[in-house]
Motif scaffolding. Sequence first.
Motif, PDB file in Angstrom:
ATOM      1  N   THR A 200      19.161 -28.655   2.998  1.00 38.86           N
ATOM      2  CA  THR A 200      19.522 -29.595   1.935  1.00 38.86           C
ATOM      3  C   THR A 200      19.139 -29.011   0.593  1.00 38.86           C
ATOM      4  O   THR A 200      18.037 -28.488   0.420  1.00 38.86           O
TER       5      THR A 200
ATOM      6  N   LEU B 237      19.179 -34.284  -2.543  1.00 37.80           N
ATOM      7  CA  LEU B 237      19.248 -35.497  -1.732  1.00 37.80           C
ATOM      8  C   LEU B 237      18.818 -36.680  -2.586  1.00 37.80           C
ATOM      9  O   LEU B 237      17.759 -36.647  -3.218  1.00 37.80           O
TER      10      LEU B 237
ATOM     11  N   GLN C  10      23.627 -36.428   0.263  1.00 40.12           N
ATOM     12  CA  GLN C  10      23.063 -35.103   0.028  1.00 40.12           C
ATOM     13  C   GLN C  10      24.144 -34.038  -0.073  1.00 40.12           C
ATOM     14  O   GLN C  10      25.264 -34.203   0.412  1.00 40.12           O
TER      15      GLN C  10
END
Length: 263
Positions: free
Chosen positions: A206, A209, A255
């Motif tokens: 990620t 987010l 995300q």
Amino acid sequence: MDLNKASEVRAEAEGLFSADLSAEWSVGDKPHGGYLMAVLTRAALAAAGGDRDPLAVSCEFLRPPEAGPAELRTEVRKQGSTVSSIGVALEQHDAVRVTGTVTAGRLPDEEPAWAELPEFPVEPGPDALEFNTEFEGPSKIGWYMDTRFARHNASLFTDRKPGDPLEYRAWFRSPDDHPDIFFALVAGDMLPPLPFNLGHIGWSPTVQLTALLRAEPAPGWLRVQGNCRTVAGNWFDADATVIDSRGRLVCQARQLALLARKR
């Protein structure tokens, strides 16, 4: 380890907190993104006085942290009667690993005036896939909460063949059956990367987010639906809608992440 224990922070000086990042709340050898958001949020709320609820949490993952000691530096940018804004940075080995902004206030108690949410059963059915027996992967978190996946779009987990549309449904239950807002925050990042269904199976870090917290969850299962809008180049997006046992929206998460190489 219990999530509240694993994510606790300690005040060291004005605006400075310490934490011990848990190896148990990890994917592979890296702490889980939703878990890191819970740690940052606890530090931010403590810096703001500790009497507020998280309303929005937005984080950028600059470098992967590791399990072990970490420092969290906070800055209260606004302290208002309705909304406060707190910046927070997680540091390890003299490097900033994760930065975030937490918007704090009061979660609503009243029922929503309007809502449009996905409909699926409040509890997992008997054919749901149990994390501990059916899903083999690098995530350790499923051992610390009751985790079930719907067979809906889950052929990757049942016969190891990708190809389903990019949508997952799952249920998560805390060990004491009383999820709090931090458990809801982590649940918003608990689904496997959606491009697994395209054959992009592997670490999908990620980059950014953001989670909106909408209500304190009721006791019982949290159900989560995840969807992907676009996979393009090296990037994909993922949306998660977290609904409690009363049918209320408790968390929305979105995300941007890097795509794993296709197998």
